[in-house]
Scaffold this motif. Structure first.
Motif, PDB file in Angstrom:
ATOM      1  N   ARG A  43      92.188  16.687  38.965  1.00  0.00           N
ATOM      2  CA  ARG A  43      92.264  18.351  39.004  1.00  0.00           C
ATOM      3  C   ARG A  43      92.394  18.694  37.395  1.00  0.00           C
ATOM      4  NH1 ARG A  43      96.785  19.437  41.762  1.00  0.00           N
ATOM      5  NH2 ARG A  43      95.554  19.332  43.778  1.00  0.00           N
ATOM      6  N   SER A  44      93.269  17.856  36.830  1.00  0.00           N
ATOM      7  CA  SER A  44      93.378  18.315  35.347  1.00  0.00           C
ATOM      8  C   SER A  44      92.089  17.871  34.371  1.00  0.00           C
ATOM      9  CB  SER A  44      94.568  17.437  34.779  1.00  0.00           C
ATOM     10  OG  SER A  44      95.730  17.789  35.421  1.00  0.00           O
ATOM     11  N   GLN A  96      89.644  20.420  35.027  1.00  0.00           N
ATOM     12  CA  GLN A  96      89.847  21.672  34.304  1.00  0.00           C
ATOM     13  C   GLN A  96      89.385  21.452  32.643  1.00  0.00           C
ATOM     14  OE1 GLN A  96      94.051  22.212  34.950  1.00  0.00           O
ATOM     15  NE2 GLN A  96      93.773  23.401  36.766  1.00  0.00           N
TER      16      GLN A  96
END
Length: 230
Positions: free
Chosen positions: A164-165, A168
């Motif tokens: 997820r990071s 982003q």
């Protein structure tokens, strides 16, 4: 020594029958305990965690656990069915504490490198605290499917967060947008996971003052990250 057998009887009663009927509650669902019962159960879980870490799962006897908890042998079966049952309770506590330690002091809106550095440092602190338990999990996962699934779920939790990071950061233009974030996250988590197990679980010797720094360096170089201007 008399023990209150009502919690055990309640657990047996909620299992349903062998006629295919679905039990109304899960057999592992906690029953409502008295304050004394809850304290006894917690003492057994704490003792089990220490004994498992010292002796390993296979070598541990239930009497080792009750002795360490200063409890009568029969008391164990009031709260747990087996060594596997109490090991589940041990890991409920370990995983909850591990995750709490990772969240502690995590910076908000920090640049990617600062977040990676924080997470690596906290992971090492948490793993060091629970190295004995993590060593037991590695052991039991080799022959018990349930704990193998637990082992994978612990790892998967970190992969999902890393993925997820990375997604982003890709969208924000901080790192290469072309690589597969799931594969790269899995590779980086495996590096940290396996290295830490070898170091803190198996006793491999490394310069502890440099480990976190080098871990972060590998992440940063792999992702092509640059520290953001203040």
């Amino acid at each position: 020594m008399l023990v209150d057998v009502r919690p055990k009887l309640e657990r047996i009663a909620c299992r349903g029958t062998d006629d295919g009927m679905k039990p109304q509650t899960d057999p592992r669902s906690p029953v409502k305990l008295t304050r004394k019962g809850a304290a006894t159960r917690a003492r057994l879980v704490t003792a089990a965690g220490k004994v498992f870490a010292e002796l390993g799962f296979l070598q541990t006897r239930i009497t080792d656990i009750t002795k360490a908890a200063d409890a009568a042998s029969g008391t164990f079966y009031v709260y747990f069915d087996s060594k596997e049952d109490i090991l589940r309770a041990v890991f409920d506590d370990v995983i909850a504490d591990f995750l709490d330690m990772l969240r502690e002091g995590r910076p908000v809106d920090a640049d990617p490198i600062a977040l990676i550095d924080h997470d690596n440092q906290r992971y090492l602190v948490a793993y060091r605290k629970h190295a004995g338990a993590m060593r037991v999990l590695e052991q039991v996962a080799t022959f018990n499917d349930e704990f193998a699934a637990l082992r994978r779920s612990v790892r998967d939790r970190f992969v999902v967060r890393a993925e997820r990071s990375i997604e982003q950061w890709q969208r924000a233009g901080h790192c290469d947008p072309d690589f597969d974030p799931h594969i790269v996250a899995a590779l980086l988590v495996a590096m940290v996971d396996n290295f830490t197990y070898t170091w803190l679980g198996l006793g491999e010797s490394y310069n502890g003052d440099r480990v976190s720094e080098e871990m972060t360096s590998v992440w940063v170089k792999s992702l092509g990250l640059r520290r953001l201007d203040p």
